[in-house]
Design a protein around this motif. Structure first.
Motif, PDB file in Angstrom:
ATOM      1  N   HIS A 118      51.210  31.200  69.672  1.00  0.00           N
ATOM      2  CA  HIS A 118      52.146  30.087  69.522  1.00  0.00           C
ATOM      3  C   HIS A 118      51.358  28.784  69.550  1.00  0.00           C
ATOM      4  O   HIS A 118      50.470  28.606  70.397  1.00  0.00           O
ATOM      5  CB  HIS A 118      53.183  30.090  70.646  1.00  0.00           C
ATOM      6  CG  HIS A 118      54.389  29.265  70.338  1.00  0.00           C
ATOM      7  ND1 HIS A 118      54.391  27.891  70.453  1.00  0.00           N
ATOM      8  CD2 HIS A 118      55.632  29.612  69.895  1.00  0.00           C
ATOM      9  CE1 HIS A 118      55.585  27.430  70.121  1.00  0.00           C
ATOM     10  NE2 HIS A 118      56.351  28.450  69.766  1.00  0.00           N
ATOM     11  N   PRO A 119      51.654  27.846  68.655  1.00  0.00           N
ATOM     12  CA  PRO A 119      50.847  26.623  68.573  1.00  0.00           C
ATOM     13  C   PRO A 119      51.053  25.639  69.715  1.00  0.00           C
ATOM     14  O   PRO A 119      50.215  24.753  69.918  1.00  0.00           O
ATOM     15  CB  PRO A 119      51.294  26.002  67.249  1.00  0.00           C
ATOM     16  CG  PRO A 119      52.680  26.520  67.037  1.00  0.00           C
ATOM     17  CD  PRO A 119      52.679  27.912  67.598  1.00  0.00           C
ATOM     18  N   HIS A 120      52.150  25.766  70.476  1.00  0.00           N
ATOM     19  CA  HIS A 120      52.462  24.757  71.486  1.00  0.00           C
ATOM     20  C   HIS A 120      52.673  25.310  72.898  1.00  0.00           C
ATOM     21  O   HIS A 120      52.340  24.641  73.877  1.00  0.00           O
ATOM     22  CB  HIS A 120      53.712  23.964  71.082  1.00  0.00           C
ATOM     23  CG  HIS A 120      53.682  23.445  69.684  1.00  0.00           C
ATOM     24  ND1 HIS A 120      52.695  22.583  69.232  1.00  0.00           N
ATOM     25  CD2 HIS A 120      54.502  23.676  68.621  1.00  0.00           C
ATOM     26  CE1 HIS A 120      52.917  22.304  67.955  1.00  0.00           C
ATOM     27  NE2 HIS A 120      54.011  22.951  67.571  1.00  0.00           N
ATOM     28  N   MET A 121      53.234  26.482  73.028  1.00  0.00           N
ATOM     29  CA  MET A 121      53.561  27.019  74.349  1.00  0.00           C
ATOM     30  C   MET A 121      52.304  27.406  75.111  1.00  0.00           C
ATOM     31  O   MET A 121      51.331  27.898  74.537  1.00  0.00           O
ATOM     32  CB  MET A 121      54.484  28.237  74.230  1.00  0.00           C
ATOM     33  CG  MET A 121      55.865  27.920  73.709  1.00  0.00           C
ATOM     34  SD  MET A 121      56.899  29.416  73.513  1.00  0.00           S
ATOM     35  CE  MET A 121      57.169  29.857  75.235  1.00  0.00           C
ATOM     36  N   GLY A 122      52.336  27.199  76.426  1.00  0.00           N
ATOM     37  CA  GLY A 122      51.244  27.628  77.273  1.00  0.00           C
ATOM     38  C   GLY A 122      51.278  29.131  77.469  1.00  0.00           C
ATOM     39  O   GLY A 122      52.307  29.785  77.270  1.00  0.00           O
ATOM     40  N   ALA A 123      50.155  29.680  77.891  1.00  0.00           N
ATOM     41  CA  ALA A 123      50.029  31.132  78.001  1.00  0.00           C
ATOM     42  C   ALA A 123      50.998  31.721  79.026  1.00  0.00           C
ATOM     43  O   ALA A 123      51.633  32.751  78.771  1.00  0.00           O
ATOM     44  CB  ALA A 123      48.596  31.496  78.358  1.00  0.00           C
ATOM     45  N   ASP A 124      51.132  31.105  80.184  1.00  0.00           N
ATOM     46  CA  ASP A 124      52.000  31.657  81.221  1.00  0.00           C
ATOM     47  C   ASP A 124      53.461  31.640  80.783  1.00  0.00           C
ATOM     48  O   ASP A 124      54.201  32.613  80.984  1.00  0.00           O
ATOM     49  CB  ASP A 124      51.831  30.887  82.534  1.00  0.00           C
ATOM     50  CG  ASP A 124      50.465  31.111  83.181  1.00  0.00           C
ATOM     51  OD1 ASP A 124      49.933  32.233  83.072  1.00  0.00           O
ATOM     52  OD2 ASP A 124      49.933  30.170  83.794  1.00  0.00           O
ATOM     53  N   GLU A 125      53.902  30.536  80.172  1.00  0.00           N
ATOM     54  CA  GLU A 125      55.281  30.437  79.703  1.00  0.00           C
ATOM     55  C   GLU A 125      55.554  31.442  78.591  1.00  0.00           C
ATOM     56  O   GLU A 125      56.589  32.133  78.591  1.00  0.00           O
ATOM     57  CB  GLU A 125      55.559  29.019  79.197  1.00  0.00           C
ATOM     58  CG  GLU A 125      56.974  28.816  78.658  1.00  0.00           C
ATOM     59  CD  GLU A 125      57.186  27.475  77.988  1.00  0.00           C
ATOM     60  OE1 GLU A 125      58.320  27.215  77.543  1.00  0.00           O
ATOM     61  OE2 GLU A 125      56.214  26.691  77.884  1.00  0.00           O
ATOM     62  N   LEU A 126      54.625  31.537  77.647  1.00  0.00           N
ATOM     63  CA  LEU A 126      54.812  32.460  76.538  1.00  0.00           C
ATOM     64  C   LEU A 126      54.805  33.905  77.023  1.00  0.00           C
ATOM     65  O   LEU A 126      55.603  34.726  76.563  1.00  0.00           O
ATOM     66  CB  LEU A 126      53.722  32.250  75.487  1.00  0.00           C
ATOM     67  CG  LEU A 126      53.809  33.106  74.222  1.00  0.00           C
ATOM     68  CD1 LEU A 126      55.137  32.913  73.510  1.00  0.00           C
ATOM     69  CD2 LEU A 126      52.643  32.778  73.273  1.00  0.00           C
ATOM     70  N   HIS A 127      53.942  34.209  77.970  1.00  0.00           N
ATOM     71  CA  HIS A 127      53.903  35.573  78.508  1.00  0.00           C
ATOM     72  C   HIS A 127      55.239  35.946  79.140  1.00  0.00           C
ATOM     73  O   HIS A 127      55.747  37.057  78.931  1.00  0.00           O
ATOM     74  CB  HIS A 127      52.779  35.716  79.531  1.00  0.00           C
ATOM     75  CG  HIS A 127      52.770  37.055  80.210  1.00  0.00           C
ATOM     76  ND1 HIS A 127      53.273  37.242  81.479  1.00  0.00           N
ATOM     77  CD2 HIS A 127      52.376  38.280  79.777  1.00  0.00           C
ATOM     78  CE1 HIS A 127      53.158  38.518  81.806  1.00  0.00           C
ATOM     79  NE2 HIS A 127      52.614  39.174  80.799  1.00  0.00           N
ATOM     80  N   ALA A 128      55.805  35.048  79.919  1.00  0.00           N
ATOM     81  CA  ALA A 128      57.094  35.332  80.559  1.00  0.00           C
ATOM     82  C   ALA A 128      58.171  35.598  79.509  1.00  0.00           C
ATOM     83  O   ALA A 128      59.004  36.507  79.666  1.00  0.00           O
ATOM     84  CB  ALA A 128      57.497  34.159  81.450  1.00  0.00           C
ATOM     85  N   THR A 129      58.159  34.822  78.431  1.00  0.00           N
ATOM     86  CA  THR A 129      59.150  34.990  77.358  1.00  0.00           C
ATOM     87  C   THR A 129      58.970  36.328  76.654  1.00  0.00           C
ATOM     88  O   THR A 129      59.932  37.070  76.423  1.00  0.00           O
ATOM     89  CB  THR A 129      59.022  33.841  76.342  1.00  0.00           C
ATOM     90  OG1 THR A 129      59.243  32.589  77.016  1.00  0.00           O
ATOM     91  CG2 THR A 129      60.028  33.987  75.219  1.00  0.00           C
TER      92      THR A 129
END
Length: 256
Positions: free
Chosen positions: A145-156
């Motif tokens: 994802h070009p904008h989301m951080g790794a921790d947030e994207l992982h949770a999603t």
């Protein structure tokens, strides 16, 4: 003795220091088993194999591939099937805008046209641009994802498809790595330890990123390097010096 590579045993420039190579030699001379446990695919293992004189076994792609450094051959695979790939990609596309995908095969790598390649893939050859990443089984599915951080994207990602694949991250950018359901560094290391009649209590593991957490939790003794992700620092038994200060070698010199 099991260690992650990038950010842990390797320096930030991707090299293995002479001190670390010597420390690895001490492990093997003692009769202990040395295992590299990495998110790297086998195609990125050439430099490491040369540095350690083609000794040892590598658990690659977060547990999906077992790689013999002596013969430079994959000896075991745990792949994501095509039907699961199709469902995972469909679910993520429907719920997370701007995601782009790539896939790591047993041999080779393919990516969508908008996927921003990392340093090793930009420098290397053989990355293929494809229209579909779901055409055949793969060792690892990657979502960027070009904008989301790794921790947030992982949770999603975990909330959406955690029942289909095992998701983690290790790069520091918004890049999620997905393996077949239940496949982790820990499952592969536990199986290898069992084959060598090594008890969990006899295992020592080193890591720095969330993809190392299952392995660090499984091992009888766990170490994080000082530059590790906060979740890793909070989970381990011990903290050693940073990767650029040969933190893994410092511990091994005391143990062996």
């Amino acid at each position: 003795m099991a260690t992650d590579l990038d950010g842990t045993a390797l320096r930030t420039d991707g090299t293995v220091s002479p001190r670390t190579v010597a420390a690895f030699g001490r492990v093997e001379e003692s009769g202990s088993t040395l295992v590299f446990v990495t998110g790297r695919p086998p195609r990125w293992m050439g430099g490491v194999a040369n540095a350690v004189r083609h000794h040892g076994i590598a658990i690659c792609a977060n547990g999906a591939l077992i790689y013999d450094l002596h013969t430079e051959r994959i000896v075991e695979s745990h792949l994501i099937t095509v039907d699961v790939l199709e469902e995972v990609v469909a679910q993520l596309r429907a719920n997370v805008s701007e995601l782009v995908f790539s896939v790591e095969y047993e041999v080779g790598f393919a990516h969508e046209s908008d996927f921003l390649l990392g340093g090793l893939d930009r420098k290397g050859a053989g990355a293929v641009c494809v229209d579909s990443v779901t055409s055949r089984p793969c060792a690892k599915l990657l979502a960027l994802h070009p904008h989301m951080g790794a921790d947030e994207l992982h949770a999603t990602v975990h909330e959406l498809v955690g029942h289909l694949v095992t998701a983690t991250h290790s790069s520091g950018r918004g890049l999620i790595e997905m393996s077949a359901q239940g496949v982790t560094k820990a499952t592969a290391l536990a199986a290898l330890a069992g084959q060598h009649e090594i008890k969990r209590s006899q295992a020592i593991a080193f890591g720095d990123m969330p993809n190392d957490l299952p392995m660090l939790s499984w091992a009888g003794t766990s170490y994080a390097v000082a530059n590790a992700h906060p979740d890793v620092l909070a989970a381990v038994d011990h903290i050693t010096a940073a990767n650029n200060d040969d933190g893994v070698a410092q511990v091994l010199e005391k143990l062996f």
